[in-house]
Design a protein around this motif. Structure first.
Motif, PDB file in Angstrom:
ATOM      1  N   ARG A 126      38.797  32.913 -31.110  1.00 35.09           N
ATOM      2  CA  ARG A 126      37.530  33.628 -30.970  1.00 35.09           C
ATOM      3  C   ARG A 126      37.525  34.467 -29.675  1.00 35.09           C
ATOM      4  N   LYS A 127      38.000  33.871 -28.593  1.00 40.96           N
ATOM      5  CA  LYS A 127      38.028  34.566 -27.306  1.00 40.96           C
ATOM      6  C   LYS A 127      39.009  35.739 -27.341  1.00 40.96           C
ATOM      7  N   SER A 128      40.179  35.507 -27.917  1.00 41.03           N
ATOM      8  CA  SER A 128      41.191  36.565 -27.991  1.00 41.03           C
ATOM      9  C   SER A 128      40.700  37.722 -28.848  1.00 41.03           C
ATOM     10  N   LEU A 129      40.036  37.415 -29.959  1.00 37.14           N
ATOM     11  CA  LEU A 129      39.534  38.469 -30.835  1.00 37.14           C
ATOM     12  C   LEU A 129      38.444  39.278 -30.130  1.00 37.14           C
ATOM     13  N   LYS A 130      37.588  38.589 -29.378  1.00 48.04           N
ATOM     14  CA  LYS A 130      36.539  39.283 -28.636  1.00 48.04           C
ATOM     15  C   LYS A 130      37.152  40.257 -27.631  1.00 48.04           C
ATOM     16  N   THR A 131      38.147  39.807 -26.895  1.00 50.66           N
ATOM     17  CA  THR A 131      38.826  40.686 -25.929  1.00 50.66           C
ATOM     18  C   THR A 131      39.456  41.879 -26.636  1.00 50.66           C
ATOM     19  N   PHE A 132      40.091  41.630 -27.756  1.00 54.16           N
ATOM     20  CA  PHE A 132      40.756  42.692 -28.514  1.00 54.16           C
ATOM     21  C   PHE A 132      39.740  43.735 -28.987  1.00 54.16           C
ATOM     22  N   ILE A 133      38.609  43.270 -29.487  1.00 58.82           N
ATOM     23  CA  ILE A 133      37.596  44.195 -29.996  1.00 58.82           C
ATOM     24  C   ILE A 133      37.054  45.073 -28.876  1.00 58.82           C
TER      25      ILE A 133
END
Length: 881
Positions: free
Chosen positions: A692-699
């Motif tokens: 979830r954290k990695s996807l947020k950063t990516f977005i």
């Protein structure tokens, strides 16, 4: 983390490629500059007249397609009758089929063969010999090579693709200022030195038109037709070297064709193996081939004035055998030398048999002109000349037989014989020597069963890769297929390096070092495009291999200590020069030519009555040629119609991949929320702990800046929807050939009942030349609600990074084994450090093999293809240390 979205190269340079043409081609401009797109887009649709019925003399297109299927499948008469009976019962058919039985099919195929190959039909030539007062009558079935050449020259589909003039081609290195230069590369035969030299020095010049070679690749080899091996065939295959490799090595009408079927002497146990009987076999071979050359020998010396070249330029054509493609035994037959047991066993040079492994020594080349003069003296009535010639022939290991290739200009076997990638490397040096010696060493120990079992187990645990055969064990299996040996060799080093420690068996370690050098040589030699740099690197690696061979000391009983054999000599002394002279290895390898054998075996099993086998098989071959010509005509007609309907007139045949763009996601699963995803994987895979954290950063750091988003940072809530995919296709531009290639990558828990998660090379950071290696975990697609309902989905991949192996105090760590064996070692980072990258940042797939001793360390297999091999030479770790 910043991710580079830019292409790996730019095609904007208008003078990226330079071509120098042989001056004797008399072109208006002997130097031409092209952009990337212009140079690589030279395939086009010929503007030829429309053919209303391209399937003629078949009565319908359905008949021609059925004939093509029946011939290719070698259908028996009963199967043909059953299929036609069934099809004629169909009422609502889209294509008319008017054939009624196998006799009707055979008759129309005969008509087609006469229609399209009227002058190059197979003919029967009598071969009459005497051997120790016995008269021997044989028959050779063959096409006249010149008549077949005329068929090719007048084929309207092939006409635009013929290349006549020798070329030296260069690619700009892309560097500015003083470092800017054009680097020569070699691929097709006309870009290599032999073609250039033939056109410059060997062809008579005429005032009215330039002289050019009509060049051929010539192959011959015996094959077993029956499963018992008691019935053999001996086909001769020719390929026109003036046509591009994709056509020349293809299956269409411009591909290789059987032009002869050599007769075999009847078996005689008393005579077999004797010098006179072996010499008689050579006489039969060369007398037969000479029959094929009867029409060609005149034009090979005087030239043939050809006015129908596609570019409108008339030329004088001189038939030349440019390349002889054969295994070592057949090379000896073609060159008429005594073979491996002779004092001088090389068909190219006069290296003594006991000096074949000496990489640093050079010896004079053989000469057809000298051999012919010796043969003339040997056959003369002057006894002194005859005696001296006989002694010289025996001294240099020549056979006293007239060579058929002497009939043709610039066709010296010593110049045309080529190092065969299949038999010299894969089936020879590795399959017959390196691998057996490795197994022999393991068997010499008291714990041999343990060692061999470990080797087989580790082989079975190596991950699969498309195009690389997977083996469950190799220690007790006997292989005779060079393709299998090729695939085993590319995995053996990784499966065997930890079986025995170097101190325990120096011989085993020495052989592994030789194998490492062999793999480097094999990879360089097999490149589809050679440059000055790759040839120089190959030359250095051959020297390294030769030095390692000189220093090798083997003390185990029965282990090979004598590496003086012809295939090893070919690799050491002739491999590099062969590439410079004739182009890349695919121009001369027997791997392509041996593909003609299986259809003959099927024809024998399904179509032959057992009597006059060669006539029945070659009748089918004529049928196959005829239906190929018709199919080419039909396809050309369809391309013309398609081109009329197309908006664009640009035609890129070379691009190949079946989808557009850089990547494609396949095998989708049901969409799910982030909460469902993390919950399902959290207990079994730590890679999803921080998803979830990695996807947020990516977005927020990668996706939104490219969409001009204005607003607060996007949050990945429980209901955020993602869709998983388990299959990827990646299009990438090969650094080997500059063409587009496609990798198929899997990310699935069950691929043939085993989990498979492939690795890839990816762009990291802003430097377009910087890349790293990751394992693909979770390809997925998602949309960002804040961008609206019409937002284009984003495609990304959750990956596990791999870094170079480092020591925190001393920096990069290199083990002796890695240095000796040329390993590139990487270390898997904890799964919990997995992060999301854009799918567009994936460059291509990568194959990692486990170290076995260290669960989190892996070895990069850079031998899977030429592109991977060259990329790993310039690997630059960025952002992964």
């Amino acid at each position: 983390m910043s991710v580079n979205f830019s292409s790996t190269r730019s095609h904007g340079n208008p003078t990226e490629f330079k071509t120098e043409y042989q001056p004797k081609g008399r072109r208006a401009e002997t130097t031409q500059y092209d952009s990337y797109d212009t140079f690589r887009s030279r395939s086009y649709i010929p503007d030829v007249k429309e053919d209303v019925k391209p399937w003629f003399p078949f009565r319908s297109r359905g008949d021609s397609e059925f004939a093509s299927i029946a011939v290719d499948a070698n259908l028996s008469d009963s199967l043909v009758n059953r299929l036609l009976s069934l099809m004629t019962d169909l009422v609502n058919k889209k294509k008319d089929i008017t054939l009624t039985n196998s006799r009707d099919l055979r008759k129309v195929c005969d008509e087609a063969a006469k229609e399209f190959a009227p002058v190059s039909f197979f003919q029967e030539y009598p071969i009459n010999l005497e051997h120790k007062n016995d008269e021997i009558e044989l028959n050779f079935m063959g096409r006249d090579l010149w008549d077949w050449s005329l068929d090719l020259l007048h084929n309207e589909q092939l006409a635009p693709h013929f290349v006549w003039d020798a070329q030296r081609v260069y690619k700009h290195n892309g560097k500015p200022g003083p470092e800017s230069e054009y680097v020569r590369f070699i691929d097709e035969p006309w870009t290599a030195d032999r073609w250039w030299n033939v056109q410059q020095d060997s062809l008579p010049q005429h005032s009215d038109a330039p002289s050019v070679p009509l060049a051929y690749v010539f192959y011959a080899d015996k094959t077993r037709l029956s499963s018992a091996g008691n019935v053999q065939g001996y086909p001769i295959v020719a390929r026109c070297a003036n046509l591009p490799a994709d056509i020349r090595n293809g299956r269409g009408v411009g591909g290789g064709r059987v032009v002869g079927w050599l007769p075999l002497l009847p078996g005689d146990a008393e005579k077999e193996g004797t010098l006179s009987y072996t010499t008689l076999k050579r006489v039969v071979w060369h007398k037969s081939v000479a029959k094929m050359f009867e029409g060609a020998k005149h034009y090979s010396h005087t030239g043939y004035y050809f006015t129908d070249c596609f570019d409108g330029v008339p030329r004088w054509l001189f038939l030349v055998i440019l390349i002889l493609s054969a295994d070592y035994e057949e090379q000896c037959v073609m060159a008429l030398i005594r073979g491996a047991m002779g004092n001088f066993p090389c068909p190219i040079c006069l290296v003594p048999s006991e000096r074949q492994s000496r990489w640093s020594e050079d010896y004079p080349r053989r000469s057809a002109e000298f051999a012919q003069s010796l043969y003339t003296d040997f056959k003369s009535g002057d006894r002194s000349k005859k005696k001296a010639a006989k002694e010289q022939l025996e001294k240099e290991s020549w056979r006293p037989v007239e060579n058929a290739f002497w009939l043709l200009r610039s066709s010296d076997p010593a110049e045309a014989v080529s190092v065969d990638h299949l038999h010299a490397f894969h089936h020879g040096l590795y399959g017959k020597h390196i691998q057996p010696e490795l197994i022999k060493i393991l068997k010499s120990f008291d714990r041999s069963r343990e060692y061999l079992g470990k080797l087989d187990r580790q082989f079975s645990e190596l991950p699969s890769w498309r195009g690389l055969a997977h083996f469950s064990g190799v220690s007790t299996v006997s292989f005779s297929d060079g393709n299998k040996f090729r695939d085993i060799s590319r995995q053996m080093l990784f499966a065997a390096h930890n079986i025995i420690k170097p101190a325990q068996s120096p011989e085993f370690h020495t052989l592994l070092c030789l194998l490492s050098s062999y793999l480097e040589i094999d990879s360089y030699f097999g490149l589809d495009v050679q440059t000055d740099e790759t040839l120089e690197a190959l030359d250095k690696e051959v020297e390294r291999y030769g030095k390692r061979l000189d220093e090798a000391r083997f003390r185990i009983e029965d282990l090979k200590i004598n590496w003086d054999f012809p295939k090893n000599h070919a690799v050491l002394k002739h491999a590099v020069e062969d590439l410079r002279q004739k182009g890349v290895s695919r121009n001369s390898t027997t791997r392509i030519n041996e593909g003609v054998h299986p259809p003959f075996k099927r024809s024998y099993l399904l179509r032959c009555s057992g009597k006059k086998v060669e006539k029945q098989i070659l009748r089918v071959e004529d049928h196959r040629l005829a239906v190929s010509i018709i199919e080419d005509r039909i396809q050309a007609q369809e391309r013309r119609l398609k081109a009329r309907l197309s908006v664009s007139d640009h035609h890129d045949d070379w691009l190949g991949p079946e989808f557009e763009g850089h990547f494609y996601f396949g095998s989708p699963t049901t969409p799910q929320t982030v909460k469902e995803l993390v919950s399902s994987y959290r207990s079994s895979d730590r890679a999803f702990i921080n998803f979830r954290k990695s996807l947020k950063t990516f977005i927020n750091e990668v996706c939104l800046p490219h969409r001009d988003y204005i607003g607060p940072p996007v949050k990945v809530r429980d209901g955020f929807i993602v869709q998983e995919f388990r299959y990827m296709k990646i299009n990438y531009e090969s650094v080997e050939t500059w063409k587009m290639c496609t990798d198929l990558l899997r990310c699935t828990p069950s691929f043939y009942d085993k989990p498979r998660y492939d690795c890839a090379i990816v762009h990291l950071d802003a430097d377009p030349d910087a890349f790293g290696i990751v394992r693909l975990i979770f390809p997925f697609k998602f949309t960002i609600p804040e961008l609206g309902a019409n937002c284009t989905p984003f495609q990304a991949v959750l990956v596990q990074p791999y870094t170079g192996v480092v020591d925190s105090e001393k920096g990069p760590r290199t083990r002796r084994t890695d240095t000796d064996l040329g390993f590139l070692r990487v270390k898997a980072q904890p799964r919990s450090e997995a992060f999301v990258i854009p799918a567009d940042s994936i460059i291509r797939g990568a194959l990692l093999f486990p170290d076995f001793r260290r669960p989190d360390e892996f070895l990069v297999n850079d031998y899977i293809d030429g592109d991977m091999f060259l990329r790993m030479k310039d690997l630059k770790w960025a952002g992964l240390q």
